[in-house]
Design an enzyme around this catalytic site. Structure first.
Site, PDB file in Angstrom:
ATOM      1  N   ALA A  14       0.803  -1.230   0.000  1.00 46.41           N
ATOM      2  CA  ALA A  14       0.000   0.000   0.000  1.00 46.41           C
ATOM      3  C   ALA A  14       0.830   1.271   0.000  1.00 46.41           C
ATOM      4  O   ALA A  14       0.346   2.325  -0.421  1.00 46.41           O
ATOM      5  CB  ALA A  14      -0.938  -0.005   1.215  1.00 46.41           C
ATOM      6  N   LYS A  17       4.294   3.259  -4.893  1.00 46.26           N
ATOM      7  CA  LYS A  17       3.641   4.213  -5.802  1.00 46.26           C
ATOM      8  C   LYS A  17       2.348   3.646  -6.379  1.00 46.26           C
ATOM      9  O   LYS A  17       1.336   4.340  -6.443  1.00 46.26           O
ATOM     10  CB  LYS A  17       4.612   4.605  -6.921  1.00 46.26           C
ATOM     11  CG  LYS A  17       5.796   5.421  -6.415  1.00 46.26           C
ATOM     12  CD  LYS A  17       6.786   5.739  -7.528  1.00 46.26           C
ATOM     13  CE  LYS A  17       7.964   6.540  -6.995  1.00 46.26           C
ATOM     14  NZ  LYS A  17       8.973   6.814  -8.063  1.00 46.26           N
ATOM     15  N   MET A  18       2.382   2.380  -6.811  1.00 42.84           N
ATOM     16  CA  MET A  18       1.156   1.761  -7.313  1.00 42.84           C
ATOM     17  C   MET A  18       0.152   1.559  -6.188  1.00 42.84           C
ATOM     18  O   MET A  18      -1.049   1.787  -6.357  1.00 42.84           O
ATOM     19  CB  MET A  18       1.471   0.430  -7.988  1.00 42.84           C
ATOM     20  CG  MET A  18       1.985   0.565  -9.402  1.00 42.84           C
ATOM     21  SD  MET A  18       0.772   1.299 -10.543  1.00 42.84           S
ATOM     22  CE  MET A  18      -0.483   0.017 -10.556  1.00 42.84           C
ATOM     23  N   GLY A 106      -0.901  -7.461  -9.545  1.00 46.40           N
ATOM     24  CA  GLY A 106      -0.165  -6.755 -10.582  1.00 46.40           C
ATOM     25  C   GLY A 106       1.331  -6.943 -10.458  1.00 46.40           C
ATOM     26  O   GLY A 106       2.087  -6.489 -11.313  1.00 46.40           O
ATOM     27  N   HIS A 162      11.289   0.827 -18.413  1.00 45.87           N
ATOM     28  CA  HIS A 162      10.674   1.087 -17.111  1.00 45.87           C
ATOM     29  C   HIS A 162      11.615   1.895 -16.220  1.00 45.87           C
ATOM     30  O   HIS A 162      12.806   2.023 -16.497  1.00 45.87           O
ATOM     31  CB  HIS A 162      10.328  -0.234 -16.408  1.00 45.87           C
ATOM     32  CG  HIS A 162       9.089  -0.890 -16.930  1.00 45.87           C
ATOM     33  ND1 HIS A 162       9.078  -1.616 -18.099  1.00 45.87           N
ATOM     34  CD2 HIS A 162       7.818  -0.927 -16.459  1.00 45.87           C
ATOM     35  CE1 HIS A 162       7.857  -2.087 -18.320  1.00 45.87           C
ATOM     36  NE2 HIS A 162       7.078  -1.679 -17.332  1.00 45.87           N
ATOM     37  N   HIS A 163      11.055   2.394 -15.126  1.00 42.92           N
ATOM     38  CA  HIS A 163      11.833   3.108 -14.116  1.00 42.92           C
ATOM     39  C   HIS A 163      12.882   2.176 -13.515  1.00 42.92           C
ATOM     40  O   HIS A 163      12.750   0.949 -13.549  1.00 42.92           O
ATOM     41  CB  HIS A 163      10.908   3.630 -13.016  1.00 42.92           C
ATOM     42  CG  HIS A 163      10.045   2.570 -12.415  1.00 42.92           C
ATOM     43  ND1 HIS A 163      10.451   1.784 -11.352  1.00 42.92           N
ATOM     44  CD2 HIS A 163       8.800   2.130 -12.738  1.00 42.92           C
ATOM     45  CE1 HIS A 163       9.493   0.933 -11.040  1.00 42.92           C
ATOM     46  NE2 HIS A 163       8.480   1.111 -11.863  1.00 42.92           N
ATOM     47  N   LYS A 166      12.308  -0.895 -10.821  1.00 44.68           N
ATOM     48  CA  LYS A 166      11.627  -2.147 -11.150  1.00 44.68           C
ATOM     49  C   LYS A 166      12.586  -3.314 -10.936  1.00 44.68           C
ATOM     50  O   LYS A 166      13.714  -3.306 -11.446  1.00 44.68           O
ATOM     51  CB  LYS A 166      11.127  -2.130 -12.593  1.00 44.68           C
ATOM     52  CG  LYS A 166      10.335  -3.372 -12.985  1.00 44.68           C
ATOM     53  CD  LYS A 166       9.678  -3.201 -14.340  1.00 44.68           C
ATOM     54  CE  LYS A 166       8.952  -4.473 -14.768  1.00 44.68           C
ATOM     55  NZ  LYS A 166       7.914  -4.892 -13.800  1.00 44.68           N
ATOM     56  N   THR A 173       4.798  -7.724 -18.749  1.00 43.67           N
ATOM     57  CA  THR A 173       4.032  -7.324 -19.936  1.00 43.67           C
ATOM     58  C   THR A 173       4.737  -7.758 -21.213  1.00 43.67           C
ATOM     59  O   THR A 173       4.116  -8.268 -22.149  1.00 43.67           O
ATOM     60  CB  THR A 173       3.825  -5.807 -19.949  1.00 43.67           C
ATOM     61  OG1 THR A 173       3.103  -5.423 -18.778  1.00 43.67           O
ATOM     62  CG2 THR A 173       3.050  -5.367 -21.181  1.00 43.67           C
TER      63      THR A 173
END
Length: 274
Positions: A14, A17-18, A106, A162-163, A166, A173
């Site tokens: 939580a 960022k996501m 995710g 990506h950043h 990661k 994906t």
């Protein structure tokens, strides 16, 4: 607003960022109720304050199992949304399913055999589970367009960017896109010349039916993917760019609403869209 009770949701990861974006999206959804927040950081803080939406009187905790047990005791089917780390995601999903809580995941980095094991576990428990390498509707459409184009091109490479925070490479994906291309029934990139890499890895990694994937990690990026097809006298590039994590929230909310109707594991958001 529906007359039925809202869907109780716990967000794992939580504080990330996501995770913060998911907290905000759930708080704005009339058919959902935030019931808990889990993270390894900022324990005891109000997760609403952490997410920048004001106090919601839900503290951040580090005990996922306690919250899963609490959700299991409720009359409504509960959902766990997980955006954590590849090292913990397998056990997180098993814990949720063991308590009858529906995971919406995710986090990427699961091995194929782990997904197969989780699918078997979900089937035995008759518990829905959604694992989606990407929750962006635009990315799902990009993948569908790439599959369409792959029928007419024999050469394809994927570049994902990506950043630099990661943890896994290539992205889930990109792997999912390569797997979808491989399902069209042909092997890509027929050999034209004997290649030599003067620097190991310069030509990227190979996935599925000889689909090459290249990973870029830089600060300033969020999530981007190009699928490039080459043919005689032409190059077709299908690109998707994410400029804000809010792009994923419609897919996450859709996943929460759909997973409570499932009795087994579904891999890929596109299976709930098409």
């Amino acid at each position: 607003m529906s007359n039925s009770a809202p869907i109780p949701v716990v967000v794992n990861g939580a504080v990330g960022k996501m995770g913060r974006a998911v907290i905000k999206a759930i708080s704005e959804a009339e058919d959902m109720q935030l019931m808990g927040a889990v993270d390894r950081d900022r324990w005891g803080e109000d997760v609403g304050e952490v997410a920048g939406i004001g106090a919601v009187e839900i503290p951040v905790t580090n005990n996922l199992e306690v919250l899963m047990a609490e959700l299991a005791q409720g009359q409504q089917l509960g959902v766990m949304v997980d955006f954590t780390h590849p090292s913990s995601i397998y056990e997180n999903i098993r814990t949720a399913i063991a308590y009858g809580v529906r995971p919406v995941v995710g986090t990427t980095g699961l091995e194929p055999e782990q997904i197969a094991s989780l699918a078997e576990f979900a089937d035995k428990a008759s518990t829905g589970c959604l694992i989606a390498p990407n929750f962006s509707i635009g990315t799902i459409l990009q993948q569908q367009m790439a599959v369409m184009a792959s029928k007419y091109f024999d050469h394809v490479e994927i570049i994902e960017l990506h950043h630099n925070q990661k943890a896994d490479a290539p992205s889930g994906t990109a792997i999912k896109t390569a797997e979808m291309l491989s399902e069209v029934g042909k092997t890509f990139n027929p050999v034209e010349v004997n290649e030599t890499e003067t620097i190991a890895g310069a030509r990227g990694g190979i996935c599925g039916e000889n689909v090459r994937i290249h990973s870029v990690r830089l600060p300033g990026l969020i999530a981007h993917q190009e699928v490039m097809f080459g043919g005689l006298g032409q190059v077709l590039t299908i690109r998707h760019d994410t400029s804000d994590r809010v792009a994923y929230m419609p897919g996450v909310l859709l996943g929460i609403r759909k997973v409570i109707q499932l009795k087994s594991l579904v891999y890929g958001l596109e299976k709930l869209l098409f």
